[in-house]
Motif scaffolding. Structure first.
Motif, PDB file in Angstrom:
ATOM      1  N   ASP A 108       1.928   4.978  -2.637  1.00  0.00           N
ATOM      2  CA  ASP A 108       1.289   5.975  -3.497  1.00  0.00           C
ATOM      3  C   ASP A 108       1.102   5.421  -4.904  1.00  0.00           C
ATOM      4  OD1 ASP A 108       1.217   7.682  -1.387  1.00  0.00           O
ATOM      5  OD2 ASP A 108       3.229   8.464  -1.807  1.00  0.00           O
ATOM      6  N   GLN A 117      -6.874   4.082   1.361  1.00  0.00           N
ATOM      7  CA  GLN A 117      -5.397   4.024   1.291  1.00  0.00           C
ATOM      8  C   GLN A 117      -4.869   2.651   0.898  1.00  0.00           C
ATOM      9  OE1 GLN A 117      -3.436   5.753   4.776  1.00  0.00           O
ATOM     10  NE2 GLN A 117      -5.351   6.714   5.340  1.00  0.00           N
ATOM     11  N   LYS A 167      -7.662  -2.404  -7.485  1.00  0.00           N
ATOM     12  CA  LYS A 167      -8.462  -1.193  -7.242  1.00  0.00           C
ATOM     13  C   LYS A 167      -7.971  -0.540  -5.944  1.00  0.00           C
ATOM     14  CE  LYS A 167     -13.361  -0.322  -6.365  1.00  0.00           C
ATOM     15  NZ  LYS A 167     -14.696  -0.879  -6.387  1.00  0.00           N
ATOM     16  N   LYS A 168      -7.940   0.797  -5.905  1.00  0.00           N
ATOM     17  CA  LYS A 168      -7.576   1.470  -4.650  1.00  0.00           C
ATOM     18  C   LYS A 168      -8.854   1.873  -3.930  1.00  0.00           C
ATOM     19  CE  LYS A 168      -4.184   4.483  -2.661  1.00  0.00           C
ATOM     20  NZ  LYS A 168      -3.175   5.521  -2.767  1.00  0.00           N
ATOM     21  N   TYR A 204      -4.833  -1.070  -1.580  1.00  0.00           N
ATOM     22  CA  TYR A 204      -5.116  -1.717  -2.864  1.00  0.00           C
ATOM     23  C   TYR A 204      -5.724  -3.094  -2.617  1.00  0.00           C
ATOM     24  CZ  TYR A 204      -2.432   1.878  -5.231  1.00  0.00           C
ATOM     25  OH  TYR A 204      -2.002   3.080  -5.729  1.00  0.00           O
ATOM     26  N   ASN A 222       0.835  -1.191   0.000  1.00  0.00           N
ATOM     27  CA  ASN A 222       0.000   0.000   0.000  1.00  0.00           C
ATOM     28  C   ASN A 222       0.873   1.245   0.000  1.00  0.00           C
ATOM     29  OD1 ASN A 222      -2.504  -1.377   0.058  1.00  0.00           O
ATOM     30  ND2 ASN A 222      -2.081  -1.878   2.201  1.00  0.00           N
ATOM     31  N   ALA A 263       0.551   2.722  -7.945  1.00  0.00           N
ATOM     32  CA  ALA A 263      -0.224   1.485  -8.153  1.00  0.00           C
ATOM     33  C   ALA A 263       0.749   0.308  -8.168  1.00  0.00           C
ATOM     34  CB  ALA A 263      -0.970   1.572  -9.471  1.00  0.00           C
TER      35      ALA A 263
END
Ligand code: FAD
Length: 410
Positions: free
Chosen positions: A71, A104, A100-101, A106, A69, A73
């Protein structure tokens, strides 16, 4: 051993194997695959009719704990090995389901049928893996501090399996307890809220605003004493189909028939209440519910190390790491609702093999939800991504033990 299907019950009477795994949830399935791929004669025993555990029967929509997790992807899963192979298979089956985020973190949206079929087909490919469905471990015999036999009830017939090593992937640590292992369990007032999922169909134009409206109507129903107080922490999310929605009801109380009955009854009351007030619910129906109330927190088997909240939040690293995880600590508190504690963005912690190694029983490992962690650390380690990697680590270590009589991570 029969290939990829239930072993012949009569042959099981004095069955021997290298590695016996109890519980075919996400952790047990990966433990079985890892063990068999390392050429150990492996038996996987599952109480229910299919693999995947609550990862399939819980009606969840996302696999959590697969990614770092940060910033950016994620380029791939945080752990490699079979977990990465499984996400690849899931992607081939449902290419539209991509990372998918949410806030905070993914997550990987997934189709439960896909997960089941990937597990089935990977297990069938393993020559040294026998899968026994609809069978439960009911007793464990020990001699000189080691497990020597596990009794299996397969549709009313009792048989013994004598493994070199046992992996407890039962979720609740049930076989470890049968083997006399020590465990930790939070006091009733601290045990986190359990869950019961309802899948609604036939909804009219449901949209994101329902995730705010439904908690409001829930609190109204609670104020009117139609639903119990603890249900105020229930959540709603949209499904894949245009007419579909999911509600995760929060449930409290010890595992019992009464708790199951209450959850079923409350889901009908809630549906009637919503159908009378929200146009989206008019004409809708309950299409499915989870197979029962699912515990977020249960027994945690005492291992040679107990992972703590500090280890998680300080991104602890260990020489005997079996899995990396970046998922926050997520506590479903009875009075406060969901409380999150995040690692620093881009950080991860490791889970040491010693958390899988039951204290005092040489040939017993645990994987999945019941490993040796504190209540707080469990709030992070229990997600499916982490449980799969823990299963894989346990399976690898068990195959090594069966061959060499010792563990690889020392
Ligand atoms: C309400 C709720 C919501 C959740 N939501 C998510 C989510 O959205 N995403 C996510 O990633 N994680 C989620 N989780 C967490 C996650 O799903 C579980 O922690 C994880 O799947 C546990 O995997 P497991 O293999 O340890 O156990 P389980 O999936 O519980 O599997 C254990 C298996 O052992 C079998 N078994 C038990 N006893 C015996 C026996 N005596 N003999 C033989 N077999 C036996 C059971 O039938 C079961 O199949 C959620 C958990 C809960 C409770």
């Amino acid at each position: 051993m029969l290939k990829g299907e239930a072993a012949n019950v009569t042959n099981l009477t004095a069955s021997r194997c290298d590695v016996l795994i109890i519980g075919g949830g996400v952790s047990g399935t990966l433990a079985a695959l890892a063990s068999a791929r390392n050429r150990a004669d492996t038996i996987l025993v599952e109480k229910g009719p299919f693999l995947g555990g609550i990862g399939c029967s819980g009606l969840f929509q996302y696999i959590c704990g697969l990614y770092l997790n940060g910033d950016a992807a994620p380029a791939g899963t945080i752990n490699g090995g079979i977990v990465r192979e499984i996400t690849g298979c899931l992607h081939r089956l449902s290419p539209h389901k991509t990372v998918k985020k949410i806030g905070q973190v993914y997550v990987l949206p997934y189709n439960r049928e896909d997960l089941r079929s990937v597990f089935d087909s990977l297990c069938k490919q393993e020559e040294t893996l026998s899968l026994l469905n609809n069978a439960a471990a009911v007793n464990v015999d020990k001699e000189s501090g080691k497990i020597v036999r596990v009794r299996i009830n397969h549709q009313g017939t009792l048989n013994n399996i004598a493994p070199k090593i046992l992996i407890d992937c039962s979720g609740s640590g049930v076989v470890s307890v049968l083997a006399g292992a020590d465990f930790a369990l939070s006091p009733p007032e601290k045990i986190q809220l359990a869950g019961y999922t309802i899948r609604f169909k036939g909804m009219k134009d449901p949209d994101e605003t329902l995730s705010i409206k439904i908690p409001y109507y829930l609190s109204e129903a609670i104020r009117e004493k139609m639903l119990p107080e603890y249900m105020r922490f229930s959540t709603f999310s949209l499904g894949d189909d245009d007419d579909e929605g999911y509600c995760k009801l929060s449930v409290s109380g010890p595992d019992s028939d009464e708790r199951e009955r209450m959850a079923g009854e409350c889901s009908r009351v809630l549906h009637g209440y919503l159908a009378g007030r929200l146009p989206s619910f008019r004409g809708s129906y309950i299409a499915e519910t989870s197979s029962g109330v699912m515990d977020r927190e249960g027994r945690r088997i005492c291992g040679e190390y107990t992972l703590t909240e500090e280890d998680v939040l300080n991104a602890g690293k260990f020489h005997d790491s079996v899995a990396k995880n970046s998922w926050p600590i997520e506590i479903w508190d009875k009075s406060k609702g969901t409380v999150y504690k995040y690692l620093t963005a881009g950080e991860y912690y490791e889970i040491p093999f010693r958390c899988l190694k039951a204290k005092g029983i040489a040939n017993l490992l645990c994987a999945g939800r019941c490993i040796s962690v504190t209540r707080e650390a469990l709030g992070s380690t229990r997600v499916m991504g982490a449980c799969m990697s823990l299963g894989e680590g346990a399976g690898l270590a068990a195959a090594h033990y069966a061959k060499n009589g010792n563990y690889p991570f020392t």
